[in-house]
Design a protein around this motif. Structure first.
Motif, PDB file in Angstrom:
ATOM      1  N   GLY A   9      -7.075 -11.871   6.600  1.00 29.95           N
ATOM      2  CA  GLY A   9      -6.323 -12.293   7.771  1.00 29.95           C
ATOM      3  C   GLY A   9      -5.616 -11.110   8.405  1.00 29.95           C
ATOM      4  N   LEU A  10      -4.662 -11.383   9.264  1.00 27.06           N
ATOM      5  CA  LEU A  10      -3.962 -10.316   9.967  1.00 27.06           C
ATOM      6  C   LEU A  10      -3.217  -9.402   9.009  1.00 27.06           C
ATOM      7  CD1 LEU A  10      -2.953  -8.862  12.451  1.00 27.06           C
ATOM      8  CD2 LEU A  10      -1.301 -10.717  12.818  1.00 27.06           C
ATOM      9  N   MET A  11      -2.578  -9.961   7.967  1.00 25.83           N
ATOM     10  CA  MET A  11      -1.837  -9.126   7.026  1.00 25.83           C
ATOM     11  C   MET A  11      -2.777  -8.176   6.279  1.00 25.83           C
ATOM     12  SD  MET A  11       0.895 -10.512   7.885  1.00 25.83           S
ATOM     13  CE  MET A  11       1.585 -12.068   8.439  1.00 25.83           C
ATOM     14  N   GLY A  12      -3.872  -8.732   5.750  1.00 25.21           N
ATOM     15  CA  GLY A  12      -4.794  -7.906   4.972  1.00 25.21           C
ATOM     16  C   GLY A  12      -5.517  -6.867   5.798  1.00 25.21           C
ATOM     17  N   THR A  13      -6.007  -7.254   6.975  1.00 25.75           N
ATOM     18  CA  THR A  13      -6.762  -6.299   7.788  1.00 25.75           C
ATOM     19  C   THR A  13      -5.861  -5.197   8.334  1.00 25.75           C
ATOM     20  OG1 THR A  13      -6.537  -7.733   9.736  1.00 25.75           O
ATOM     21  CG2 THR A  13      -8.552  -7.949   8.420  1.00 25.75           C
ATOM     22  N   SER A  14      -4.635  -5.553   8.723  1.00 27.63           N
ATOM     23  CA  SER A  14      -3.737  -4.506   9.225  1.00 27.63           C
ATOM     24  C   SER A  14      -3.293  -3.588   8.101  1.00 27.63           C
ATOM     25  CB  SER A  14      -2.532  -5.122   9.936  1.00 27.63           C
ATOM     26  OG  SER A  14      -1.733  -5.890   9.068  1.00 27.63           O
ATOM     27  N   ALA A  15      -3.078  -4.150   6.899  1.00 29.86           N
ATOM     28  CA  ALA A  15      -2.734  -3.303   5.759  1.00 29.86           C
ATOM     29  C   ALA A  15      -3.871  -2.339   5.445  1.00 29.86           C
ATOM     30  CB  ALA A  15      -2.410  -4.159   4.541  1.00 29.86           C
ATOM     31  N   ALA A  16      -5.104  -2.835   5.459  1.00 31.38           N
ATOM     32  CA  ALA A  16      -6.251  -1.963   5.199  1.00 31.38           C
ATOM     33  C   ALA A  16      -6.322  -0.844   6.237  1.00 31.38           C
ATOM     34  CB  ALA A  16      -7.534  -2.785   5.210  1.00 31.38           C
ATOM     35  N   TYR A  17      -6.091  -1.192   7.499  1.00 34.01           N
ATOM     36  CA  TYR A  17      -6.122  -0.196   8.567  1.00 34.01           C
ATOM     37  C   TYR A  17      -5.062   0.883   8.339  1.00 34.01           C
ATOM     38  CZ  TYR A  17      -5.306   1.879  13.149  1.00 34.01           C
ATOM     39  OH  TYR A  17      -5.110   2.777  14.170  1.00 34.01           O
ATOM     40  N   PHE A  18      -3.828   0.470   8.078  1.00 42.40           N
ATOM     41  CA  PHE A  18      -2.749   1.448   7.946  1.00 42.40           C
ATOM     42  C   PHE A  18      -2.837   2.230   6.629  1.00 42.40           C
ATOM     43  CE2 PHE A  18      -0.742  -1.402  11.141  1.00 42.40           C
ATOM     44  CZ  PHE A  18      -0.578  -0.447  12.141  1.00 42.40           C
ATOM     45  N   LEU A  19      -3.407   1.629   5.597  1.00 42.50           N
ATOM     46  CA  LEU A  19      -3.668   2.389   4.370  1.00 42.50           C
ATOM     47  C   LEU A  19      -4.692   3.488   4.641  1.00 42.50           C
ATOM     48  CD1 LEU A  19      -3.743  -0.542   1.815  1.00 42.50           C
ATOM     49  CD2 LEU A  19      -2.278   1.491   1.606  1.00 42.50           C
ATOM     50  N   ALA A  20      -5.754   3.137   5.363  1.00 42.26           N
ATOM     51  CA  ALA A  20      -6.756   4.149   5.708  1.00 42.26           C
ATOM     52  C   ALA A  20      -6.146   5.231   6.588  1.00 42.26           C
ATOM     53  CB  ALA A  20      -7.939   3.489   6.418  1.00 42.26           C
ATOM     54  N   HIS A  21      -5.269   4.827   7.483  1.00 36.20           N
ATOM     55  CA  HIS A  21      -4.585   5.801   8.336  1.00 36.20           C
ATOM     56  C   HIS A  21      -3.763   6.783   7.513  1.00 36.20           C
ATOM     57  CE1 HIS A  21      -3.052   7.161  12.215  1.00 36.20           C
ATOM     58  NE2 HIS A  21      -1.822   7.114  11.726  1.00 36.20           N
ATOM     59  N   ARG A  22      -3.291   6.339   6.355  1.00 39.14           N
ATOM     60  CA  ARG A  22      -2.536   7.207   5.443  1.00 39.14           C
ATOM     61  C   ARG A  22      -3.430   7.926   4.435  1.00 39.14           C
ATOM     62  NH1 ARG A  22       3.034   6.672   5.124  1.00 39.14           N
ATOM     63  NH2 ARG A  22       3.928   5.185   6.641  1.00 39.14           N
ATOM     64  N   GLY A  23      -4.738   7.840   4.643  1.00 39.69           N
ATOM     65  CA  GLY A  23      -5.667   8.606   3.823  1.00 39.69           C
ATOM     66  C   GLY A  23      -6.150   7.914   2.564  1.00 39.69           C
ATOM     67  N   LYS A  24      -5.891   6.619   2.414  1.00 41.78           N
ATOM     68  CA  LYS A  24      -6.318   5.892   1.230  1.00 41.78           C
ATOM     69  C   LYS A  24      -7.726   5.323   1.421  1.00 41.78           C
ATOM     70  CE  LYS A  24      -2.394   6.491  -0.874  1.00 41.78           C
ATOM     71  NZ  LYS A  24      -2.301   7.389  -2.055  1.00 41.78           N
ATOM     72  N   SER A  25      -8.499   5.325   0.346  1.00 42.36           N
ATOM     73  CA  SER A  25      -9.791   4.653   0.368  1.00 42.36           C
ATOM     74  C   SER A  25      -9.582   3.198  -0.036  1.00 42.36           C
ATOM     75  CB  SER A  25     -10.779   5.334  -0.579  1.00 42.36           C
ATOM     76  OG  SER A  25     -10.288   5.331  -1.911  1.00 42.36           O
ATOM     77  N   VAL A  26     -10.151   2.283   0.748  1.00 44.22           N
ATOM     78  CA  VAL A  26      -9.808   0.872   0.635  1.00 44.22           C
ATOM     79  C   VAL A  26     -11.064   0.016   0.693  1.00 44.22           C
ATOM     80  CG1 VAL A  26      -8.465  -1.027   1.652  1.00 44.22           C
ATOM     81  CG2 VAL A  26      -7.623   1.334   1.840  1.00 44.22           C
ATOM     82  N   THR A  27     -11.073  -1.051  -0.108  1.00 42.26           N
ATOM     83  CA  THR A  27     -12.048  -2.123   0.042  1.00 42.26           C
ATOM     84  C   THR A  27     -11.284  -3.419   0.253  1.00 42.26           C
ATOM     85  OG1 THR A  27     -13.715  -1.065  -1.342  1.00 42.26           O
ATOM     86  CG2 THR A  27     -13.910  -3.436  -1.028  1.00 42.26           C
TER      87      THR A  27
END
Length: 368
Positions: A9-27
């Motif tokens: 949902g919005l919480m998960g997808t935005s968290a994934a986006y901002f984690l990637a923006h901080r250089g984290k690899s995410v699934t």
């Protein structure tokens, strides 16, 4: 992989986006389509008025991101800062509004009070029986059907692996981190972020963190298109379940509220509307906007939302398990907060601290 995010949902997808923006690899994993849970059932309100006061820093953070959404995501998610107008019909509600406005000012929210004359002059045709209104000019709305897929697509462009329609078979934790067995193979990561919405309770309970969460569905509807003339989101100050509505640029009126939410069985989580409630909703809508009296309702819908006993979300680190983080249970008012939640959780996970105060939402408040 640095982080597994559960929930698309919005919480998960935005968290994934901002984690990637901080250089984290995410699934990111979701058991259904992206954005098909509480997000898509949402009204789309970008509202700070009437919030729990310690939530306002998070709401302010989110509003800044909503204003930048098109630039961040590379597409228009129909965020419009058209203002939030909340009508007042009785002296008790006016006292509530004034009390909130005074209390919210130190938290950085300025609300304009309109008397009946101001309301008629600035917003003719609304609430003929209203004795006043509050107006928050920087708030507005966005399209719930667009925003979670937009965040997912932007996250994917940054390298996040998005796995919709993926069943979770087991989740285990060891000194090495988390192992999530899914219908598409095993995922392993030192960090697990629980953004599973109405199903977040089940994830937390696996790690000894039970919370008093129940699942309910809103009663939403939309009318036939009308000439576009109503810019602000409309609601009411009410001692009960107030109605709310907004007009999209295509002319349709989207509405909700005014009735008790219907219980939903989280397994399978298929929410349905109660047709008998529509008449009650329409009476409330006509009180705000009499021009709706002869307008056709063309569709109704609902969705599965998670409500915690105190109507506040769970956000922050687990109280039992290192590397586990939660962001769920937003109790029907999470849409406005969504981008701020994702950004705040990414900051907390990446740095160990968060500039936005999250203590009121700690899961340990339910510990016995």
């Amino acid at each position: 992989m640095d982080v597994i995010v559960l929930g698309g949902g919005l919480m998960g997808t935005s968290a994934a986006y901002f984690l990637a923006h901080r250089g984290k690899s995410v699934t990111l994993v979701d058991t259904g389509p992206i954005g098909a849970g509480a997000t898509v059932a949402s009204f789309g309100n970008i509202r700070r008025t009437g919030r729990y006061l310690p939530q306002l820093p998070l709401a302010h953070r989110a509003l800044g991101l909503w204003n930048d959404a098109e630039k961040l995501l590379g597409q228009d998610v129909e965020f419009r800062a058209t203002g939030h107008l909340r009508l007042i019909f009785d002296p008790e509600s006016r006292a509530d509004m004034r009390r909130f406005a005074q209390d919210a000012r130190p938290w950085g929210l300025e609300i304009e009070e309109l008397d009946a004359t101001d309301l008629r002059r600035r917003f003719p045709g609304l609430g003929p029986d209203a004795i006043g209104a509050s107006f928050s000019p920087d708030d507005g709305s966005a399209n719930p059907r667009l925003v979670a897929p937009a965040f997912a697509q932007a996250a994917a462009r940054m390298g996040v692996e998005i796995r919709p329609n993926t069943q979770i078979r087991s989740i285990t934790h060891s000194d090495a981190g988390f192992a999530v067995d899914t219908s598409r193979g095993r995922l392993q990561s030192p960090i697990l972020l629980n953004c599973a919405g109405a199903w977040g309770k089940d994830i937390a309970a696996r790690f000894g963190e039970d919370v008093p969460l129940t699942t309910h569905g809103p009663q939403m509807g939309v009318t036939e298109p009308l000439p576009y003339s109503i810019k602000p989101v409309l609601g009411e100050w009410s001692q009960g379940h107030g109605v709310y509505l907004r007009q999209v640029e295509r002319g349709n009126i989207v509405f909700g509220g005014g009735v008790t939410r219907t219980p939903v069985n989280p397994d399978p989580g298929h929410a349905t509307v109660n047709p008998a409630s529509l008449a009650q909703q329409l009476l409330g809508l006509i009180r705000i906007l009499p021009a709706l009296r002869n307008v056709a309702v063309i569709r109704q819908w609902s969705g599965c939302e998670g409500y915690l006993a105190d109507n506040l979300p769970v956000m922050g680190a687990s109280g039992t398990t290192p590397g586990l983080f939660h962001a769920f249970g937003f109790s029907g008012h999470g849409f406005q907060l969504g981008p701020g939640v994702g950004d705040a959780m990414a900051e907390l996970i990446a740095t160990g601290i968060c500039d936005t105060p999250l203590a009121p939402f700690d899961i340990r408040r339910f510990a016995v």
